[in-house]
Design a protein around this motif. Structure first.
Motif, PDB file in Angstrom:
ATOM      1  N   VAL A   1     -14.973  17.292  49.531  1.00 49.65           N
ATOM      2  CA  VAL A   1     -15.615  17.469  48.231  1.00 49.65           C
ATOM      3  C   VAL A   1     -16.468  16.235  47.941  1.00 49.65           C
ATOM      4  O   VAL A   1     -15.952  15.112  47.900  1.00 49.65           O
ATOM      5  N   LEU A   2     -17.772  16.455  47.750  1.00 51.93           N
ATOM      6  CA  LEU A   2     -18.710  15.386  47.408  1.00 51.93           C
ATOM      7  C   LEU A   2     -19.128  15.575  45.962  1.00 51.93           C
ATOM      8  O   LEU A   2     -19.451  16.692  45.538  1.00 51.93           O
ATOM      9  N   THR A   3     -19.128  14.487  45.186  1.00 52.34           N
ATOM     10  CA  THR A   3     -19.521  14.571  43.785  1.00 52.34           C
ATOM     11  C   THR A   3     -20.523  13.483  43.440  1.00 52.34           C
ATOM     12  O   THR A   3     -20.465  12.378  43.988  1.00 52.34           O
ATOM     13  N   ALA A   4     -21.429  13.807  42.536  1.00 54.59           N
ATOM     14  CA  ALA A   4     -22.401  12.845  42.020  1.00 54.59           C
ATOM     15  C   ALA A   4     -22.907  13.373  40.682  1.00 54.59           C
ATOM     16  O   ALA A   4     -23.514  14.449  40.639  1.00 54.59           O
ATOM     17  N   ASP A   5     -22.629  12.619  39.600  1.00 53.38           N
ATOM     18  CA  ASP A   5     -23.040  13.065  38.263  1.00 53.38           C
ATOM     19  C   ASP A   5     -22.538  14.488  38.017  1.00 53.38           C
ATOM     20  O   ASP A   5     -21.363  14.764  38.126  1.00 53.38           O
ATOM     21  N   ARG A   6     -23.440  15.436  37.736  1.00 53.80           N
ATOM     22  CA  ARG A   6     -23.041  16.810  37.415  1.00 53.80           C
ATOM     23  C   ARG A   6     -23.213  17.736  38.624  1.00 53.80           C
ATOM     24  O   ARG A   6     -23.484  18.927  38.478  1.00 53.80           O
ATOM     25  N   VAL A   7     -23.022  17.174  39.810  1.00 54.33           N
ATOM     26  CA  VAL A   7     -23.211  17.934  41.049  1.00 54.33           C
ATOM     27  C   VAL A   7     -21.932  17.860  41.878  1.00 54.33           C
ATOM     28  O   VAL A   7     -21.325  16.793  42.010  1.00 54.33           O
ATOM     29  N   THR A   8     -21.524  18.996  42.440  1.00 48.25           N
ATOM     30  CA  THR A   8     -20.391  19.041  43.365  1.00 48.25           C
ATOM     31  C   THR A   8     -20.782  19.854  44.584  1.00 48.25           C
ATOM     32  O   THR A   8     -21.266  20.988  44.464  1.00 48.25           O
ATOM     33  N   ALA A   9     -20.601  19.262  45.752  1.00 46.25           N
ATOM     34  CA  ALA A   9     -20.841  19.951  47.022  1.00 46.25           C
ATOM     35  C   ALA A   9     -19.528  20.018  47.785  1.00 46.25           C
ATOM     36  O   ALA A   9     -18.807  19.018  47.874  1.00 46.25           O
ATOM     37  N   VAL A  10     -19.217  21.190  48.335  1.00 46.37           N
ATOM     38  CA  VAL A  10     -17.987  21.385  49.091  1.00 46.37           C
ATOM     39  C   VAL A  10     -18.354  21.759  50.517  1.00 46.37           C
ATOM     40  O   VAL A  10     -19.080  22.735  50.751  1.00 46.37           O
ATOM     41  N   VAL A  11     -17.845  20.990  51.466  1.00 46.20           N
ATOM     42  CA  VAL A  11     -18.063  21.239  52.889  1.00 46.20           C
ATOM     43  C   VAL A  11     -16.740  21.692  53.497  1.00 46.20           C
ATOM     44  O   VAL A  11     -15.712  21.047  53.295  1.00 46.20           O
ATOM     45  N   SER A  12     -16.780  22.793  54.247  1.00 44.40           N
ATOM     46  CA  SER A  12     -15.563  23.342  54.835  1.00 44.40           C
ATOM     47  C   SER A  12     -15.605  23.223  56.352  1.00 44.40           C
ATOM     48  O   SER A  12     -16.212  24.070  57.023  1.00 44.40           O
ATOM     49  N   PRO A  13     -14.969  22.195  56.923  1.00 40.84           N
ATOM     50  CA  PRO A  13     -14.939  22.084  58.380  1.00 40.84           C
ATOM     51  C   PRO A  13     -14.307  23.299  59.058  1.00 40.84           C
ATOM     52  O   PRO A  13     -14.753  23.713  60.124  1.00 40.84           O
ATOM     53  N   ARG A  14     -13.287  23.872  58.442  1.00 37.82           N
ATOM     54  CA  ARG A  14     -12.612  25.004  59.093  1.00 37.82           C
ATOM     55  C   ARG A  14     -13.483  26.252  59.134  1.00 37.82           C
ATOM     56  O   ARG A  14     -13.270  27.141  59.952  1.00 37.82           O
ATOM     57  N   ASP A  15     -14.471  26.342  58.260  1.00 38.76           N
ATOM     58  CA  ASP A  15     -15.366  27.504  58.193  1.00 38.76           C
ATOM     59  C   ASP A  15     -16.709  27.198  58.847  1.00 38.76           C
ATOM     60  O   ASP A  15     -17.773  27.403  58.264  1.00 38.76           O
ATOM     61  N   GLY A  16     -16.673  26.693  60.059  1.00 33.29           N
ATOM     62  CA  GLY A  16     -17.906  26.448  60.787  1.00 33.29           C
ATOM     63  C   GLY A  16     -18.670  25.242  60.324  1.00 33.29           C
ATOM     64  O   GLY A  16     -19.880  25.148  60.548  1.00 33.29           O
ATOM     65  N   GLY A  17     -17.997  24.284  59.672  1.00 30.20           N
ATOM     66  CA  GLY A  17     -18.672  23.076  59.225  1.00 30.20           C
ATOM     67  C   GLY A  17     -19.740  23.337  58.198  1.00 30.20           C
ATOM     68  O   GLY A  17     -20.695  22.572  58.063  1.00 30.20           O
ATOM     69  N   ARG A  18     -19.575  24.407  57.410  1.00 25.05           N
ATOM     70  CA  ARG A  18     -20.640  24.806  56.500  1.00 25.05           C
ATOM     71  C   ARG A  18     -20.508  24.180  55.114  1.00 25.05           C
ATOM     72  O   ARG A  18     -19.416  23.795  54.694  1.00 25.05           O
ATOM     73  N   LEU A  19     -21.635  24.109  54.444  1.00 27.49           N
ATOM     74  CA  LEU A  19     -21.655  23.838  53.020  1.00 27.49           C
ATOM     75  C   LEU A  19     -21.185  25.109  52.326  1.00 27.49           C
ATOM     76  O   LEU A  19     -21.874  26.137  52.357  1.00 27.49           O
TER      77      LEU A  19
END
Length: 258
Positions: A12-30
């Motif tokens: 889980v990456l966060t910055a201000d009002r933004v959250t990005a979730v990367v799933s390594p188990r699901d093909g390394g996808r965003l």
């Protein structure tokens, strides 16, 4: 910004009002990108790994005609996974490993006839997310392309002005000939964009998709808009081969900016 692995995933990456979730188990996808409270991506593919998030395509992006890869005077048969064709590479549906420095990696695996691996990094800032993908060869060179396949959730308006489009044959594969683009809907590969593609989300942000690549596959189904930067066209390892050599990886970046 913070990067917090869960147990054991996702990232889980966060910055201000933004959250990005990367799933390594699901093909390394965003797997998710929320900007100002608005989810920008399709987050459920109904069990089909080709239908959601923003996944990496390596060591080929898009289709390989009839699953036949030609290299060094030899023909290699790749497993087909979309009708008679192989599509989107060998790593989008396999688990990735998170390195100690936060990068993700995945072997190209038994479905690829050459030794190698893919590697990804993600960098989130208050105004943008940058994704970097590399394709590495281990022992011998091989032809490759690489790209990203984001599924942006509708309602969204796409603004893009490509100069030319690859003509597709009866197999849906580019022939190498460039033609003027028709009006959408599209499921085609474009070149010569005068500006970065722009997506205006209904009730949400306006984003641009930027890349150091010069090929773009744009797919406009009813429920999503796919804007896919690629290092070459579909069937690129046969049509316009770019060799990846040991210690000389193929690299592509995609920046989603709001």
């Amino acid at each position: 910004m913070s990067a917090v692995p869960s147990k054991p995933e996702p990232l889980v990456l966060t910055a201000d009002r933004v959250t990005a979730v990367v799933s390594p188990r699901d093909g390394g996808r965003l797997a998710s990108l929320v900007v100002g409270g608005r989810e920008l991506l399709v987050t459920d593919g109904g069990g089909d790994p080709m239908q959601w998030g923003a996944f990496p395509m390596a060591p080929y992006a898009g289709r390989i005609r009839r699953g036949v890869l030609r290299s060094g005077g030899r023909e290699h048969r790749l497993p087909v996974n979309l009708g008679p064709h192989a599509i989107h590479g060998t790593v989008f549906d396999r688990p990735w490993i998170v390195d100690a420095d936060g990068a993700l990696s995945c072997p190209l695996g038994p479905r690829w006839p050459f030794g190698g691996f893919a590697r990804q990094r993600f960098s989130l800032r208050a105004e943008a997310l940058t994704c970097t993908l590399e394709v590495h060869a281990e022992d011998e060179p091989f032809p490759a392309t690489a790209g990203f396949h984001p599924w942006f959730a509708r309602p969204v308006e796409l603004r893009v002005r490509p100069a030319a489009m690859y003509r597709r044959d009866e197999d849906g594969i580019p022939t190498g000939e460039l033609v003027p683009p028709p009006a959408p809907p599209w499921d085609d590969c474009f070149v010569g964009l005068d500006t970065a593609p722009e997506l205006a989300f209904d009730g949400g942000p306006t984003v641009t998709v930027e890349s150091d690549a010069d090929h773009w596959v744009i797919f406009t189904p009813d429920h999503a808009v796919c804007v896919e930067p690629q290092t070459g066209p579909p069937d690129g390892p046969n049509l316009a081969p770019e060799l990846v050599r040991p210690a000389e990886p193929l690299s592509i970046t995609m920046t989603i900016r709001w």
